[in-house]
Design a protein around this motif. Structure first.
Motif, mmCIF file in Angstrom:
data_model
loop_
_atom_site.group_PDB
_atom_site.id
_atom_site.type_symbol
_atom_site.label_atom_id
_atom_site.label_comp_id
_atom_site.label_asym_id
_atom_site.label_seq_id
_atom_site.Cartn_x
_atom_site.Cartn_y
_atom_site.Cartn_z
ATOM 1 N N ALA A 254 1.078 9.791 -0.108
ATOM 2 C CA ALA A 254 2.226 10.691 -0.075
ATOM 3 C C ALA A 254 3.529 9.917 -0.242
ATOM 4 C CB ALA A 254 2.235 11.476 1.236
ATOM 5 N N ALA A 255 3.594 8.722 0.385
ATOM 6 C CA ALA A 255 4.780 7.885 0.250
ATOM 7 C C ALA A 255 4.902 7.333 -1.164
ATOM 8 C CB ALA A 255 4.729 6.743 1.260
ATOM 9 N N ALA A 256 3.768 6.955 -1.763
ATOM 10 C CA ALA A 256 3.788 6.425 -3.132
ATOM 11 C C ALA A 256 4.254 7.473 -4.135
ATOM 12 C CB ALA A 256 2.397 5.919 -3.511
ATOM 13 N N GLU A 257 4.107 8.756 -3.797
ATOM 14 C CA GLU A 257 4.552 9.836 -4.680
ATOM 15 C C GLU A 257 5.835 10.504 -4.190
ATOM 16 O OE1 GLU A 257 3.628 11.045 -7.611
ATOM 17 O OE2 GLU A 257 2.211 9.393 -7.797
ATOM 18 N N ALA A 258 6.342 10.051 -3.023
ATOM 19 C CA ALA A 258 7.493 10.701 -2.393
ATOM 20 C C ALA A 258 7.282 12.209 -2.337
ATOM 21 C CB ALA A 258 8.784 10.369 -3.145
ATOM 22 N N LEU A 259 6.071 12.577 -1.903
ATOM 23 C CA LEU A 259 5.706 13.987 -1.776
ATOM 24 C C LEU A 259 6.061 14.441 -0.360
ATOM 25 C CD1 LEU A 259 4.220 16.362 -3.264
ATOM 26 C CD2 LEU A 259 2.155 15.605 -2.066
ATOM 27 N N TRP A 331 8.466 3.070 -5.846
ATOM 28 C CA TRP A 331 8.778 2.286 -7.046
ATOM 29 C C TRP A 331 7.804 1.129 -7.272
ATOM 30 C CZ3 TRP A 331 11.197 4.285 -10.789
ATOM 31 C CH2 TRP A 331 12.167 5.283 -10.559
ATOM 32 N N SER A 332 7.246 0.556 -6.217
ATOM 33 C CA SER A 332 6.227 -0.484 -6.424
ATOM 34 C C SER A 332 5.011 0.112 -7.127
ATOM 35 C CB SER A 332 5.827 -1.122 -5.095
ATOM 36 O OG SER A 332 5.273 -0.168 -4.209
ATOM 37 N N THR A 381 1.751 -8.390 -7.686
ATOM 38 C CA THR A 381 2.715 -8.421 -6.585
ATOM 39 C C THR A 381 3.077 -7.015 -6.134
ATOM 40 O OG1 THR A 381 3.627 -10.530 -7.354
ATOM 41 C CG2 THR A 381 4.999 -9.217 -5.886
ATOM 42 N N MET A 382 3.362 -6.144 -7.099
ATOM 43 C CA MET A 382 3.720 -4.771 -6.745
ATOM 44 C C MET A 382 2.552 -4.046 -6.079
ATOM 45 S SD MET A 382 6.875 -4.267 -7.478
ATOM 46 C CE MET A 382 7.158 -5.975 -7.011
ATOM 47 N N GLY A 383 1.336 -4.351 -6.519
ATOM 48 C CA GLY A 383 0.168 -3.732 -5.909
ATOM 49 C C GLY A 383 0.029 -4.096 -4.442
ATOM 50 N N TRP A 384 0.271 -5.378 -4.118
ATOM 51 C CA TRP A 384 0.159 -5.788 -2.721
ATOM 52 C C TRP A 384 1.315 -5.277 -1.880
ATOM 53 C CZ3 TRP A 384 -3.792 -6.729 -0.026
ATOM 54 C CH2 TRP A 384 -4.936 -7.275 -0.620
ATOM 55 N N ILE A 385 2.496 -5.181 -2.465
ATOM 56 C CA ILE A 385 3.624 -4.586 -1.735
ATOM 57 C C ILE A 385 3.309 -3.136 -1.391
ATOM 58 C CG2 ILE A 385 6.025 -3.816 -1.976
ATOM 59 C CD1 ILE A 385 6.591 -6.397 -3.491
#
Length: 465
Positions: A254-259, A331-332, A381-385
């Motif tokens: 949900a956070a990754a999609e800002a849902l 954004w990551s 890097t973005m994947g681990w963040i």
């Protein structure tokens, strides 16, 4: 800055720096296996020379990975003693297996491989690099089993204020581990492949002689083939991991999609400007029902929103803010996905032109291939963040919060000093590593004649001595 923030910054900076070397080690080990296998099966010296050339860079990268990896072990005791005390019984087991089995196995057979050229039968020597690659991936497996426990704890009980392991088998069969591991393996493959393809493109741009042209054309073909396979595999396993997370760690997705609110069907956000304080969108470009399709392979499916999950977690875990940093996770995720799409496109186009014998006719594409060496590192890097920030505010999800894991007796000043020292040392190491890799990449390609001459010269010197 307080001690907690500085401890998090220190761990983030050192782990990100360390993880620049891990996927390259994984990927290059597979490529070396392919190259030496081709040499043993065909008998062509070009593959032998190829294995030795890229093997030098593997050794440089491996050494840097070992040096930077040692720091991680100390940080658990230095800055995160409460975390170590609480989950040491669980977390320590896979780390111990990684060090005592995988790492020593990798180091032993790497030494045999390095010093076994022309001393061991070809197939025995080949077996050594196979075992190095196997051990490298076993090492990743055990590290990821520890991380998977933090994402989705299993096989433990809380006893006397500590987490104690009750089922080691549950730890290594954790569903989170088995969606993470293939994704990391594929990420390593594409990292090593773009590294080989990019350096090969650089050498071909320099208008090398006929011998070197054949060498780097073959290297580029192997690199681009594995880059395309790895890029597709990364996307596939990333999709599987995303679907798994939607069910098992819905707050992260949900956070990754800002849902903000639960929707059925849920739209897939392509670009969004949001007010994260008030939990509302200011501007958004969406694909209707896209997120439901990505999550369930169906345009009809409920995806839980941040507000509803927050209320649910308050009831389950007590008062607090359980929403991860939305801006960072949102954004990551997009940078990671964008980098993955770019890798597939670049690898596919490069391989197509190479097979059509038109690769060297497009110098701008070759320059892009050189620059694209950095793309997998950005994606990793973005994947681990995303993975680690999306778990916040938990160190161990649902069990231990991040602010409860920091060392109580380590001051902010002490952490600031060590953080500054690590940054300075790592900056120096980065310069040394970059210099060694560039220097090696520019070296003459090894030939059998040159090796024989060097061997004869060494024998003469030994006789004189």
């Amino acid at each position: 800055m307080d001690a907690l923030l500085l401890a998090r910054l220190q761990f983030a900076s050192t782990i990100i720096y360390h993880f620049l070397f891990v996927p390259l080690t994984l990927g290059l080990s597979i490529l070396l296996v392919i190259m030496e296998t081709l040499y043993v099966r065909t008998g062509k010296e070009v593959y032998r020379n190829m294995t030795k050339f890229w093997g030098k860079m593997f050794l440089i990268n491996f050494a840097m990975g070992v040096v930077t990896g040692l720091v991680q072990e100390f940080q658990f005791g230095m800055n995160w003693s409460e975390y170590s005390r609480f989950v040491g019984d669980v977390f320590g087991a896979p780390l111990a297996v990684e060090a005592l089995l995988a790492f020593f196995m990798e180091s032993t057979f790497l030494g045999i491989w390095v010093f076994g050229w022309d001393r061991l039968p070809k197939k025995i020597h080949l077996a050594a690099i196979y075992l190095v690659a196997l051990a490298s991936h076993l090492s990743a497996f055990w590290i990821l089993s520890a991380n998977a426990f933090m994402q989705q704890p299993t096989g433990f009980v809380i006893r006397n204020g500590r987490a104690e392991m009750t089922n080691f088998f549950a730890l290594i069969t954790n569903g989170r581990l088995w969606v993470q591991f293939p994704h990391v393996v594929a990420g390593g493959l594409v990292t090593g492949a773009f590294f080989v393809a990019g350096i090969s493109a650089y050498r071909l741009l320099k208008k090398c002689d006929e011998h070197d042209t054949e060498f780097f054309t073959r290297s580029a073909r192997i690199g681009l083939t594995m880059a395309l396979i790895g890029g597709i595999a990364v996307s596939l396993f990333g999709h599987i991991q995303g679907q798994y997370s939607t069910v098992h760690t819905p707050m992260k997705m949900a956070a990754a999609e800002a849902l903000w609110n639960t929707e059925n069907p849920a739209p897939l956000s392509l670009f969004k400007v949001a007010n994260t304080q008030e939990h509302k969108d200011l501007f958004s470009i969406d694909i209707p029902a896209g997120l439901s399709f990505m999550s369930y392979n169906s345009f009809d499916g409920k995806v839980q929103g941040l507000n509803q999950l927050q209320a649910e977690y308050v009831k389950q875990y007590g008062p607090g803010n359980y929403i991860p940093p939305v801006f960072i996770t949102y954004w990551s995720f997009r940078v990671m996905v964008g980098a993955g799409m770019a890798m597939v496109a670049i690898a596919g186009l490069g391989l197509f032109l190479l097979n059509k014998r038109r690769f060297t006719q497009y110098p701008k594409l070759m320059m892009l291939m050189v620059a694209a060496i950095a793309v997998p590192f950005v994606a990793n890097t973005m994947g681990w963040i995303l993975t680690e920030m999306g778990r916040q505010p938990w160190l161990v999800f649902g069990v231990l919060k991040t602010d409860a894991g920091v060392s109580p007796n380590v001051s902010a000043g002490m952490i600031l000093f060590s953080l500054s020292a690590f940054i300075a040392v790592y900056a120096a190491l980065a310069v040394v590593d970059g210099w060694l890799l560039v220097r090696t990449a520019k070296q003459d390609v090894p030939t059998l004649e040159a090796e024989k001459a060097a061997s004869e010269e060494e024998n003469v010197l030994q006789g004189a001595y």
